[in-house]
Enzyme design. Structure first.
Site, PDB file in Angstrom:
ATOM      1  N   SER A  11      23.937  -1.083 -10.138  1.00 16.60           N
ATOM      2  CA  SER A  11      24.414   0.097 -11.023  1.00 16.60           C
ATOM      3  C   SER A  11      25.508  -0.301 -12.027  1.00 16.60           C
ATOM      4  O   SER A  11      26.445  -0.986 -11.827  1.00 16.60           O
ATOM      5  CB  SER A  11      25.086   0.978 -10.028  1.00 16.60           C
ATOM      6  N   HIS A  36      20.194   0.306 -12.400  1.00 16.89           N
ATOM      7  CA  HIS A  36      20.331   1.967 -12.162  1.00 16.89           C
ATOM      8  C   HIS A  36      21.648   2.153 -13.266  1.00 16.89           C
ATOM      9  O   HIS A  36      22.550   1.598 -13.218  1.00 16.89           O
ATOM     10  CB  HIS A  36      21.104   1.933 -10.666  1.00 16.89           C
ATOM     11  N   ASP A  38      23.841   5.308 -14.236  1.00 16.20           N
ATOM     12  CA  ASP A  38      24.684   6.518 -13.831  1.00 16.20           C
ATOM     13  C   ASP A  38      25.064   7.527 -14.924  1.00 16.20           C
ATOM     14  O   ASP A  38      26.000   7.070 -15.664  1.00 16.20           O
ATOM     15  CB  ASP A  38      25.727   6.104 -12.816  1.00 16.20           C
ATOM     16  N   MET A  40      26.716  10.859 -15.824  1.00 12.48           N
ATOM     17  CA  MET A  40      27.830  11.860 -15.347  1.00 12.48           C
ATOM     18  C   MET A  40      28.267  12.992 -16.567  1.00 12.48           C
ATOM     19  O   MET A  40      28.682  12.372 -17.595  1.00 12.48           O
ATOM     20  CB  MET A  40      28.929  11.162 -14.874  1.00 12.48           C
ATOM     21  N   HIS A  69      19.850   7.815 -12.867  1.00 11.43           N
ATOM     22  CA  HIS A  69      20.416   8.739 -12.262  1.00 11.43           C
ATOM     23  C   HIS A  69      21.255   9.844 -12.984  1.00 11.43           C
ATOM     24  O   HIS A  69      22.391   9.596 -13.247  1.00 11.43           O
ATOM     25  CB  HIS A  69      21.303   7.877 -11.130  1.00 11.43           C
ATOM     26  N   MET A  71      23.540  12.875 -12.931  1.00 10.93           N
ATOM     27  CA  MET A  71      24.313  13.628 -12.234  1.00 10.93           C
ATOM     28  C   MET A  71      25.020  14.761 -13.284  1.00 10.93           C
ATOM     29  O   MET A  71      26.124  14.700 -13.600  1.00 10.93           O
ATOM     30  CB  MET A  71      25.488  12.647 -11.630  1.00 10.93           C
ATOM     31  N   MET A 140      22.114   9.743  -1.244  1.00 12.80           N
ATOM     32  CA  MET A 140      23.168   9.543  -1.825  1.00 12.80           C
ATOM     33  C   MET A 140      23.997   9.267  -0.422  1.00 12.80           C
ATOM     34  O   MET A 140      24.162  10.282   0.564  1.00 12.80           O
ATOM     35  CB  MET A 140      23.928  10.569  -2.666  1.00 12.80           C
ATOM     36  N   ASP A 178      22.098   5.064  -2.523  1.00 12.49           N
ATOM     37  CA  ASP A 178      22.927   4.917  -3.612  1.00 12.49           C
ATOM     38  C   ASP A 178      24.307   5.295  -2.863  1.00 12.49           C
ATOM     39  O   ASP A 178      24.837   6.344  -2.635  1.00 12.49           O
ATOM     40  CB  ASP A 178      22.696   5.804  -4.814  1.00 12.49           C
TER      41      ASP A 178
HETATM   42  C1  DX5 Z   1      27.818   7.084  -7.605  1.00  8.36           C
HETATM   43  C2  DX5 Z   1      26.987   6.511  -8.469  1.00  8.36           C
HETATM   44  C3  DX5 Z   1      26.659   5.167  -7.988  1.00  8.36           C
HETATM   45  C4  DX5 Z   1      27.735   4.159  -8.177  1.00  8.36           C
HETATM   46  C5  DX5 Z   1      27.420   3.098  -6.674  1.00  8.36           C
HETATM   47  O1  DX5 Z   1      28.295   8.517  -8.057  1.00  8.36           O
HETATM   48  O2  DX5 Z   1      25.822   7.381  -8.223  1.00  8.36           O
HETATM   49  O3  DX5 Z   1      25.223   4.649  -8.450  1.00  8.36           O
HETATM   50  O4  DX5 Z   1      27.686   3.290  -9.168  1.00  8.36           O
HETATM   51  O5  DX5 Z   1      28.707   2.202  -6.651  1.00  8.36           O
HETATM   52  P1  DX5 Z   1      29.046   1.410  -5.654  1.00  8.36           P
HETATM   53  O6  DX5 Z   1      27.724   0.720  -5.174  1.00  8.36           O
HETATM   54  O7  DX5 Z   1      30.260   0.803  -5.714  1.00  8.36           O
HETATM   55  O8  DX5 Z   1      29.305   2.685  -4.363  1.00  8.36           O
HETATM   56 ZN    ZN Z   2      23.557   6.256  -8.927  1.00 10.80          ZN
END
Ligand code: DX5
Ligand code: ZN
Length: 233
Positions: A11, A36, A38, A40, A69, A71, A140, A178
């Site tokens: 990620s 991956h 993320d 947000m 992903h 969010m 998750m 994840d």
């Molecule tokens: C959290 C994200 C993850 C995050 C995981 O909200 O969706 O993808 O980057 O990070 P680690 O592996 O450090 O928990």
């Molecule tokens: Zn993620």
């Protein structure tokens, strides 16, 4: 029955964004299978990250599949932008979708693989009537919003339930986890039935990315072999 080789997806949330292109080339050379990404919005989760512009920049820096992903609230407003930017897979949070079935169809029509993501408190039943339409399910194992959180062990049951449903229905959907995935937690997720693993801190927080990815893959493959899930290549 599960015959898909495991996928390790670093990620970029934990990468150095000042050197994103270099970071992507480094994890690709280190053996990552996917990247991956993320996204947000500061509303669905209490953090802000990036949009299609960065996905498009990532697309130019690596040939690996981009596992995006979302969010964000109202993800249906942005699905086509992210696919156009180069997303291979688009994951939407079940909790953010009023018309989940329609949004899944929208992702596929836009030309991407469709993934639905479940927050820790969301039961697997949220997917009962859409599982057959999905290319991927993401469980998750932390509450989304930040990297570096602790793996929530009670999610192993949910992973096992979804693995059973996927196998019983003869589906090819990938089952991804994840959050808090490390060399010490990945084995339990793999034994429960996950085959696709996101890791932020465990890869980008390591000095040697290749060594970190190898350690994750070995631990996952070992657990899957013990469980009779190993694809053998
Ligand atoms: C959290 C994200 C993850 C995050 C995981 O909200 O969706 O993808 O980057 O990070 P680690 O592996 O450090 O928990
Ligand atoms: Zn993620």
């Amino acid at each position: 029955m599960t015959a898909q080789p495991c996928v390790i997806a670093p990620s970029i949330l934990s990468a150095d964004f000042a050197r994103l292109g270099d970071e992507l080339r480094s994890v690709e050379a280190a053996g990552a299978d996917w990247i991956h990404v993320d996204v947000m919005d500061g509303r669905f989760v209490p953090n802000l990250t990036l949009g299609p512009v960065v996905v498009e920049a990532a697309r130019r820096s690596t040939s690996l599949p981009l596992d995006v992903h979302l969010m964000i609230v109202e993800p249906e407003r942005y699905v086509s932008d992210f696919v156009r930017a180069g997303a291979t897979t688009v994951g939407v949070q079940a909790e953010a979708c009023v018309h989940l079935h329609r949004t899944i169809a929208q992702i596929k029509e836009a030309g991407a693989r469709a993934c639905v993501v479940l927050n820790p408190a969301t039961p697997p039943d949220a997917l009962s009537y859409v599982l057959g339409d999905l290319d991927q399910v993401l469980v998750m194992t932390v509450n989304p919003g930040f990297g570096g959180q602790r793996f929530i062990e009670s999610m192993l049951d949910k992973i096992a339930v979804l693995r059973r449903w996927i196998d019983e229905r003869g589906l090819a959907a990938r089952l991804e986890v994840d959050g808090g995935v490390s060399a010490s937690t990945i084995g339990r997720a793999a034994a429960a039935g996950a085959d696709t693993f996101v890791a932020g801190t465990a890869v980008f927080g390591a000095k040697d990315y290749a060594h970190a990815i190898e350690a994750l893959r070995e631990a996952a493959d070992l657990a899957r072999r013990d469980d009779g899930r190993e694809a053998g290549g």
